[in-house]
Scaffold this motif. Structure first.
Motif, short mmCIF file in Angstrom:
data_model
loop_
_atom_site.label_atom_id
_atom_site.label_comp_id
_atom_site.label_asym_id
_atom_site.label_seq_id
_atom_site.Cartn_x
_atom_site.Cartn_y
_atom_site.Cartn_z
N SER B 613 5.66 1.54 2.78
CA SER B 613 4.74 2.64 3.10
C SER B 613 3.95 3.00 1.86
CB SER B 613 5.51 3.87 3.53
OG SER B 613 6.19 3.65 4.72
N TRP B 614 2.91 3.78 2.06
CA TRP B 614 2.14 4.27 0.92
C TRP B 614 1.49 5.58 1.33
CZ3 TRP B 614 0.89 0.24 4.09
CH2 TRP B 614 -0.28 0.37 4.84
N VAL B 615 1.02 6.31 0.30
CA VAL B 615 0.30 7.56 0.55
C VAL B 615 -1.12 7.36 0.04
CG1 VAL B 615 0.26 10.04 0.17
CG2 VAL B 615 2.44 8.82 0.15
N GLU B 616 -2.09 7.41 0.93
CA GLU B 616 -3.48 7.27 0.50
C GLU B 616 -3.98 8.62 0.00
OE1 GLU B 616 -5.72 5.60 3.78
OE2 GLU B 616 -4.31 3.94 3.87
N ILE B 617 -4.51 8.62 -1.21
CA ILE B 617 -5.04 9.85 -1.81
C ILE B 617 -6.43 9.53 -2.36
CG2 ILE B 617 -4.63 11.67 -3.50
CD1 ILE B 617 -1.75 10.79 -3.65
N HIS B 618 -7.35 10.45 -2.17
CA HIS B 618 -8.68 10.26 -2.74
C HIS B 618 -8.58 10.31 -4.27
CE1 HIS B 618 -12.91 10.91 -3.69
NE2 HIS B 618 -13.15 10.37 -2.51
N PRO B 619 -9.31 9.43 -4.97
CA PRO B 619 -9.19 9.40 -6.43
C PRO B 619 -9.42 10.78 -7.08
CG PRO B 619 -10.45 7.51 -5.68
CD PRO B 619 -10.18 8.36 -4.47
N LYS B 620 -10.33 11.58 -6.51
CA LYS B 620 -10.60 12.90 -7.11
C LYS B 620 -9.38 13.82 -6.97
CE LYS B 620 -15.57 13.11 -6.61
NZ LYS B 620 -16.46 13.04 -5.45
N THR B 621 -8.78 13.80 -5.79
CA THR B 621 -7.59 14.62 -5.57
C THR B 621 -6.46 14.15 -6.47
OG1 THR B 621 -8.31 14.71 -3.29
CG2 THR B 621 -6.12 15.54 -3.74
N ALA B 622 -6.34 12.83 -6.58
CA ALA B 622 -5.27 12.28 -7.43
C ALA B 622 -5.46 12.71 -8.87
CB ALA B 622 -5.27 10.76 -7.31
N SER B 639 8.06 20.91 7.97
CA SER B 639 9.07 20.33 8.86
C SER B 639 9.84 19.17 8.25
CB SER B 639 8.40 19.84 10.14
OG SER B 639 7.62 20.85 10.70
N GLY B 640 9.50 18.79 7.04
CA GLY B 640 10.23 17.68 6.46
C GLY B 640 9.46 17.07 5.31
N SER B 641 10.00 16.01 4.74
CA SER B 641 9.30 15.37 3.64
C SER B 641 9.66 13.90 3.58
CB SER B 641 9.65 16.05 2.32
OG SER B 641 10.97 15.70 1.95
N ILE B 642 8.77 13.13 2.97
CA ILE B 642 9.05 11.72 2.72
C ILE B 642 8.64 11.41 1.28
CG2 ILE B 642 8.73 10.92 5.09
CD1 ILE B 642 5.93 9.87 3.95
N LYS B 643 9.16 10.29 0.79
CA LYS B 643 8.73 9.81 -0.52
C LYS B 643 8.10 8.44 -0.35
CE LYS B 643 12.09 12.28 -3.29
NZ LYS B 643 13.48 12.16 -3.65
N VAL B 659 -0.59 8.56 5.54
CA VAL B 659 0.59 7.70 5.44
C VAL B 659 0.66 6.90 6.74
CG1 VAL B 659 3.09 7.66 5.14
CG2 VAL B 659 1.77 9.49 4.09
N PRO B 660 0.90 5.59 6.66
CA PRO B 660 0.94 4.80 7.90
C PRO B 660 2.20 5.08 8.71
CG PRO B 660 1.53 3.43 6.04
CD PRO B 660 1.13 4.75 5.47
N VAL B 661 2.07 5.07 10.03
CA VAL B 661 3.25 5.19 10.89
C VAL B 661 3.83 3.79 11.13
CG1 VAL B 661 2.40 7.25 12.05
CG2 VAL B 661 1.93 5.04 13.04
N GLY B 662 5.03 3.76 11.63
CA GLY B 662 5.65 2.48 11.99
C GLY B 662 6.67 1.98 10.98
N ALA B 677 8.83 4.61 4.66
CA ALA B 677 9.30 5.92 5.10
C ALA B 677 8.72 6.25 6.47
CB ALA B 677 8.87 6.98 4.10
N ASN B 678 9.48 7.00 7.24
CA ASN B 678 9.07 7.33 8.60
C ASN B 678 8.29 8.64 8.62
OD1 ASN B 678 8.76 7.85 11.28
ND2 ASN B 678 10.94 7.96 11.75
N VAL B 679 6.98 8.53 8.77
CA VAL B 679 6.14 9.72 8.69
C VAL B 679 6.22 10.57 9.97
CG1 VAL B 679 4.00 8.64 9.47
CG2 VAL B 679 3.89 10.54 7.89
N PHE B 680 6.64 9.95 11.08
CA PHE B 680 6.81 10.74 12.32
C PHE B 680 7.75 11.92 12.07
CE2 PHE B 680 5.82 6.76 14.86
CZ PHE B 680 4.68 7.27 15.46
#
Lengths: 302, 744
Positions: B613-622, B639-643, B659-662, B677-680
Motif C-alpha cells: 500500500s501507499w499514501v499519495e500526498i501532494h508534494p506541497k502538502t508533504a 474511526s481507525g488508523s493505518i500505516k 490510499v488504495p483499497v484491496g 494496509a486495509n484502508v476500508f
C-alpha cells in the motif's frame, strides 16, 4: 552448432543491418521476406497494464516478489513507463500522465548482439533479435549495452528453487516455450512461438502469412487496440501502411520528415502540421523495429 | 453411449491432473467410479483433440461484474490462458490484466479444497449438507440471511427460489465498490439506472471521477469506445476528455485536462457549468435553471478551486461541440451528498441535449429471474443492523468478503459472530470464511457451469441496437483440480432439494438444470422450436453468448430535479485537516483478487508501486508536513488508523490524501496476506443521505510521521516521472500541431 563452428563462421552468423541482411543459408527453407515490426499508438494507450499481464501469461514470466523486485530483478518483458509533465524541476499533472509501453525494440542493428561473447543473441531472418537460451552463459554484456533496458536476467532458478509456480500453478505454463533457468538472459521475442505457428501454417499451405494472422499476446489483449503488429515487408499490412503513412523508414537513422522540419524551424518559420510517428533513441542508430505514435493532447480547449 | 464416441465433459473427466486425482481419490464422486461409465484410453481421443494443438472454449470472465466474454486456451486438458471472445459486444476480443489473472484464481495454491468446519476440520459434502439442514430446522424464514456479491443468471434464479422456499426476504447483495448512488441518480434523471453511454459518439467527455478506463462499471468495453473517441479521423473529430476528480485515476491520467477539484464539490462545478451555459445562451429548463442560478463562475471557482476562466472555457467548449457526455463516477458519489452530486452532473446531460444521443436506454433480459441483482453498500448496513439486533440465526455468504471490507466502525465482525450459524461459500479462506462455522469450497470460474447477465448491457458493434440484451455462458474448460469443490449452482440446487425434493428431483446437477431450463425456453434464447436440442445446446455453449430480444428501456423525457440542493464545501476539520480518498485501482479493485500474484506484481499504473500500500500526498502538502518519499506515515481518522509508505504524487488535491483499497488482507493466501494496509477498516461511518450508501470519501484524516523510512519498491527509476532531459522518449504533441486525418 559448436562454438568452434560459430567462431570460424562468425561473419555468417553476424549480420550487419540495415540493408543487405539476407539471412543465413541454413534458413533458406523459410522465406525471408518477413520483417516483423510494431506500431504503438501512445494516444490510444491508457497505461492499463493489460499487455504486461498478457505477457506474463503467454511467456512464462516468473513473479519474483517484493524483495527481488526491489533489487531490480523483475522479469516483465513488457513494462509501462509513466512520466509526468515537468516545469522548473516540478512535476505537474494538468494534462494527465504520459504512458510508454516498453519492450525489446527488436533492433535491426542491435547493440546487444555485437557484445555477446558467445553469439547467444543474434539476428533472425525475419528481423528479430533472438536470444538462444542454451547458448547464453550469463555475461550480461547485452543487458549493459541495451539502451532500452529491456533485457532481464535470471538471477535465480525460479521454477525449482524459488517456487515461482507453486503447485498447481505450474499447470498454467505455456508449453510452447521454455521456462528459463538460472544464469540465462531473456527478453521479449515478439511472441516467436506465435509467429512460427503462423509461418509454418502458411508454408504448409503454400501461401504467405496473411496480415492479422498472427497477433502478439500484448496486441491481442490491448483494450484500446493501441498495438499493431505485422510484416513490414508486406506493403498491404497495417503496420507497413502505418509506418509509410507516418514517414518512418526502418533503414534510416534520421527520418526525412525530421530533417525537413529542422530546416523549417531553423528558418524560424512555423512548421506545417506534423505526423506522429517516431522511434525511440533512433539517433543511437540501433534501427529499432517499433514505431511509436506521439500522444496527442488538446491543450487549447480547457 | 458408444465407447469411442464420448463428449468433451467425459474427456475432461479422465484427462488432466484433476481427472487423475478424481480417479484415485476413491470418494465415489465420478460416474467412472460408480461404474456407470468407462475410462477410455488416451489413445482414443475426441476428434478435436490433437496433442500439441490447443483448443479454445468460449466462456465468461468472473473476475469483475463487467462479465467480459472469454475464449480460454486449453491444451491437453489444461487451461492455459484467458483471451477475449472476438464476437463479444462487451470486450470484442480484448482482455484486461485483471481478467487474464483469472487463470491464477483457478490454479491458485491457496484454494479451499474440502468442506471445512471452524478450526479447519475437513468433513464430507454429505455431512456438510446435513449440518446445514440440521441448523436450519426450526429456524424461521426471516431468521435466515444470504449475503452475496452481484449475482445474475441461473444461479441467481436458484437463489431466488431458495429464498422463497425458506420464506426469507433477506438476500443482501453487497459490493464494497459499486456505482449504487449513480444508479439512483440516473433513475431520477434519465428514468433508467444504468443507461448505455456512448463515449464513442461524444465530442467532449467531462467525467466527474468516473474511472471508465480503469475500474468503473465495464472498463474493457469503455476502453474500446475510448479508442474510437480518440481517433482523429472519425467524423466527429478527435474527442476531448476532461476529468474532474480530487485524486487522479487512470482515466484522469489519460485526460486532455485533469482538474483536481476540491473533494466533494463536483456537483457545484456541474451546476456552475449549467449556469455558465445558460449565460452563454444555451436553453436551460426552468427548474434546472432555478437550481443552478446561484452558482456563478466566481463563486464556483472559489468553492471548487477550479480557476473560473477554466469553467468558462469548459462551458464554451461544451456549447460548441455537441453531443458531449457528462459522467458521474466513484469520486463524485462518495459523499453524504453523493446523490445530489450525481444528479447535478446528470442534469448537465439534459441541458446539453445529450440524453438520447450519448445517453441511451439499454434493454433488459426478458427473464426477470435471470436479471442481475446488483450489489451496493446500503445492503451491508441493513445486514449489519440485523445482525446487531440478533435477527439472524443462519447466515450464508457467497462471493463477497464483508468481514474484510466493512469499516471497523460498523463492528461487522463482532455482529457476524452473533449469528448462530455462518456458512461461507469460498474459493479462499478469506476473512469472512475464517469467521464462518462452515466453509464450502467453490469451483473456480474455469470449472463450473454458470450464466451471467451483465448489468451494463453493451451495444454490439456497428451501432445501437435498441432491444439488444445478452446472456453469457460459462462452461467448465477443464476438469476440477480438486474433486471436492462444487459450483454455486450445484450447492444451491442441493439446498433447494432439502426444501422441495419433489420440484427439483429431475435435476441431477446444476448442469442438468441449466440445460433443461435453456432448452425449455429455446425460442426465447434465439432458437426455433424445430431445432434439435443437442445441436441447439452445443451452439449456445460453443458461442458463449446468446443475443436476446430484450425488453427495451425507456428514457424519461422529463427529469426530476426535486430536492437538488448542494451543501457548501466542507470546512476543514482542525483536528483531521485532510480528506481521505480510498482509491480503486484497475487490478486490485475491492481486494477479492489480491491473492493472484500477477496483479500484485503488476505496477500500479500511476505510482508504479508493487506489492504494498501507499499514501499519495501532494508534494506541497508533504513539504508542509516535512514528509519525503518512503516515510512510513500514520493516517488516522476518528474511526481507525493505518500505516503505510508515503508517495509524493502530483495528481492529487493538496487537501486530500489517497490510499488504495484491496490491500491489507489478514488472510486469504500467501500472496495477499500481510501485503499493505486495509484502508476500508478506518473509514468513518458516513452515509449518502438519500440512498444510505456508505460515503467512501467522507473520512477526515490527519497524517503523522512514524520516524521509519523505507525505499519504495516501484517500477519507476530514481528520477521518478522525469524523462531526464531526453527529448524523444515519451512524446506528447499539442492537438493543433498534428495531422490526424490521414492516419491508417
Amino acid at each position: 552448432m559448436s562454438v568452434s563452428n560459430l567462431l570460424e563462421n562468425w561473419s555468417k552468423f553476424r549480420h550487419t543491418h540495415p540493408v543487405d541482411d539476407k539471412g543465413h543459408e541454413d534458413w533458406e527453407a523459410y522465406p525471408s521476406d518477413i520483417k516483423w515490426a510494431m506500431a504503438i499508438d501512445l494516444d490510444a494507450c491508457t497505461g492499463c497494464n493489460a499487455c504486461s499481464v498478457a505477457c506474463y501469461a503467454e511467456n512464462n514470466l516468473a513473479v519474483v516478489g517484493k524483495e527481488k523486485y526491489a533489487h531490480g530483478q523483475e522479469m516483465h518483458w513488457m513494462r509501462i513507463e509513466r512520466y509526468w509533465g515537468e516545469e522548473n524541476g516540478e512535476f505537474h499533472a494538468e494534462q494527465g500522465a504520459q504512458f510508454l509501453p516498453m519492450m525489446c525494440q527488436q533492433c535491426e542493428a542491435a547493440p546487444c548482439e555485437t557484445v555477446c561473447p558467445v553469439g547467444a543473441t543474434n539476428h533472425t531472418e525475419d528481423g528479430l533479435n533472438s536470444q538462444i537460451y542454451n547458448r547464453c552463459i550469463g555475461s550480461r554484456y547485452c543487458e549493459a549495452n541495451c539502451p532500452y533496458k529491456v533485457r532481464y536476467f535470471n538471477w535465480y532458478n525460479y521454477p525449482e528453487q524459488e517456487g515461482a509456480w507453486p503447485s498447481p500453478m505450474e499447470q498454467q505454463l505455456n508449453p510452447d516455450l521454455t521456462v528459463r533457468t538460472k544464469g540465462v538472459m531473456e527478453k521479449c521475442t515478439f511472441c516467436k512461438q506465435r509467429t512460427y505457428v503462423a509461418r509454418n501454417n502458411a508454408r504448409n499451405e503454400g501461401r504467405e502469412v496473411a496480415d492479422g494472422e498472427v497477433q502478439t499476446a500484448c496486441q491481442q489483449a490491448c483494450p484500446t487496440g493501441a498495438i499493431s503488429f505485422g510484416n513490414l515487408h508486406d506493403p498491404a499490412s497495417k503496420v507497413a501502411k502505418q509506418w509509410a503513412q507516418q514517414g518512418v523508414d526502418i533503414n534510416k537513422d534520421k527520418q526525412d520528415k525530421d530533417k525537413e522540419r529542422e530546416k523549417i524551424e531553423h528558418q524560424d518559420k512555423e512548421p506545417e502540421k506534423a505526423l506522429r510517428g517516431y522511434r525511440i533513441l533512433e539517433e543511437l542508430r540501433p534501427y529499432p523495429s517499433v514505431m511509436y505514435l506521439e500522444r496527442v493532447r488538446d491543450e487549447s480547449a480547457v | 453411449m458408444n465407447e469411442n464416441d464420448f463428449d468433451r465433459r467425459d474427456f475432461l473427466k479422465v484427462l488432466g491432473a484433476g481427472g487423475t486425482a478424481v480417479a484415485l481419490s476413491g470418494c465415489g464422486y465420478t460416474s467412472i467410479e460408480d461404474g456407470k461409465e468407462t475410462v477410455t484410453s488416451y489413445v482414443t481421443l475426441p476428434s478435436y483433440v490433437i496433442p500439441g494443438i490447443s483448443n479454445y472454449f468460449n466462456s465468461t470472465c468472473a473476475q469483475c461484474e463487467a462479465g467480459c466474454n472469454t475464449m480460454v486456451r486449453v491444451r491437453e486438458g489444461r487451461a492455459l490462458k484467458a483471451e477475449g471472445n472476438a464476437n463479444s459486444p462487451i470486450n470484442r476480443g480484448k482482455m484486461c490484466g485483471l481478467g487474464q489473472a483469472g487463470v491464477q484464481a483457478h490454479y491458485n495454491p491457496d484454494r479451499v479444497q474440502t468442506p471445512l468446519l471452524k478450526g479447519g476440520k475437513a468433513i464430507s459434502w454429505g455431512d456438510a449438507l446435513k449440518e446445514i439442514e440440521g441448523r436450519l430446522s426450526g429456524v424461521k424464514g426471516d431468521e435466515i440471511a444470504f449475503v452475496t456479491g452481484t449475482t445474475s443468471g441461473h444461479a441467481q434464479a436458484l437463489l431466488g427460489s431458495y429464498m422463497e422456499a425458506v420464506g426469507s426476504k433477506n438476500h443482501f447483495s453487497y459490493e464494497a465498490i459499486s456505482p449504487a448512488v449513480v444508479r439512483a441518480a440516473n433513475k431520477k434523471a434519465y428514468g433508467v439506472a444504468m443507461p448505455r453511454y456512448r463515449i464513442d459518439k461524444a465530442k467532449v467527455v467531462v467525467s466527474f471521477g468516473a474511472d471508465f478506463l480503469g475500474a468503473w462499471v465495464s472498463p474493457v468495453y469503455f476502453s474500446q469506445q475510448y479508442a474510437q473517441f480518440r481517433k482523429g479521423n472519425r467524423p466527429e473529430g478527435r474527442g476531448v476528455l476532461v476529468q474532474v476528480e480530487p485524486k487522479m485515476t487512470l482515466t484522469g491520467a489519460n485526460a486532455d485536462r485533469w482538474l483536481g477539484i476540491r473533494p466533494g464539490t463536483e456537483g457545484i462545478l456541474a451546476l456552475g457549468l449549467i449556469n455558465a451555459l445558460g449565460s452563454a445562451g444555451v436553453k436551460v429548463p426552468a427548474d434546472i435553471s432555478a437550481a443552478a442560478k446561484d452558482y456563478t463562475p466566481e463563486r464556483v471557482g472559489t468553492d471548487t478551486g477550479v480557476p473560473f476562466d477554466q469553467i468558462n472555457k469548459l462551458a464554451a467548449l461544451l456549447k460548441e461541440r455537441t453531443p458531449s457526455l457528462a459522467l458521474a463516477g466513484t469520486a463524485a458519489e462518495g459523499y453524504a451528498h453523493g446523490s445530489q452530486n450525481a444528479l447535478a452532473i446528470a442534469m448537465l446531460n439534459h441541458v446539453l441535449g445529450n440524453v438520447g444521443k450519448t445517453v441511451e436506454a439499454a434493454a433488459a433480459v426478458p427473464f426477470p429471474q435471470l436479471a442481475p441483482v446488483v450489489g451496493n453498500r446500503a445492503s451491508l448496513t441493513a445486514l449489519n443492523d440485523g445482525l446487531a439486533a440478533n435477527k439472524y440465526k443462519v447466515v450464508f455468504s457467497y462471493g463477497t468478503n464483508p468481514v474484510y471490507s466493512a469499516p471497523a466502525a460498523m463492528k461487522f465482525k463482532d455482529n457476524f459472530g452473533k449469528a448462530g450459524f455462518r456458512v461461507a461459500f469460498a474459493q479462499y479462506l478469506d476473512e469472512t470464511a475464517l469467521a464462518a462455522d462452515l466453509v464450502l469450497p467453490l469451483d473456480s470460474a474455469m470449472e463450473d457451469w454458470a450464466t451471467m447477465v451483465p448489468e451494463y448491457m453493451a451495444a454490439p458493434e456497428g451501432g445501437y441496437a435498441e432491444g439488444y440484451a445478452q446472456v453469457s455462458f460459462r462452461q467448465p474448460v477443464m476438469n476440477r483440480l480438486y474433486p471436492d469443490t462444487r459450483s454455486i449452482g450445484d450447492i444451491l440446487l442441493a439446498l433447494l432439494k432439502q426444501r422441495k425434493p419433489e420440484a427439483y428431483k429431475g435435476f441431477d446437477d446444476f448442469y442438468a438444470y441449466l440445460r433443461g431450463n435453456v432448452l425449455e425456453k429455446k425460442v426465447a434464447f434465439g432458437g426455433s422450436a424445430k431445432d434439435d436440442n443437442d445441436e441447439f445446446w452445443n451452439d449456445v455453449v460453443g458461442k458463449g453468448i446468446v443475443a436476446l430480444k430484450g425488453v427495451p428501456g425507456r428514457l424519461s423525457p422529463k427529469p426530476s430535479v426535486s430536492g437538488l440542493a448542494l451543501p457548501a464545501p466542507a470546512t476543514p476539520d482542525s483536528a483531521y485537516p485532510l480528506r481521505l480518498i480510498p482509491a480503486v485501482s484497475a487490478s486490485m479493485r475491492d481486494g477479492r483478487n489480491a491473492n493472484e500474484p500477477w496483479l500484485q506484481e503488476s505496477p500500479d499504473p500511476l505510482t508504479t508501486i508493487v506489492w504494498d500500500s501507499w499514501v499519495e500526498i501532494h508534494p506541497k502538502t508533504a513539504a508542509k508536513l516535512d514528509i519525503v518519499e518512503g516515510d512510513i506515515v500514520e493516517v488516522a481518522s476518528r474511526s481507525g488508523s493505518i500505516k503505510a509508505q508515503a508517495y509524493l504524487f502530483p495528481g492529487i488535491h493538496p487537501d486530500a490524501v489517497s490510499v488504495p483499497v484491496g490491500y491489507g488482507h489478514e488472510a486469504m493466501g500467501r500472496y495477499a496476506k500481510g501485503v499493505g494496509a486495509n484502508v476500508f477498516s478506518m473509514l468513518d461511518p458516513v452515509f449518502d443521505k438519500e440512498t444510505g450508501e456508505l460515503a467512501l470519501n467522507e473520512t477526515a484524516v490527519k497524517i503523522s510521521k512514524t520516524g521509519e523510512r523505507v525505499i519504495i519498491v516501484k517500477e519507476e527509476g530514481p528520477v521518478g516521472g522525469s524523462q531526464a532531459g531526453r527529448p524523444r522518449i515519451a512524446v506528447k504533441v499539442p492537438a493543433g500541431k498534428v495531422d490526424l486525418t490521414k492516419e491508417v
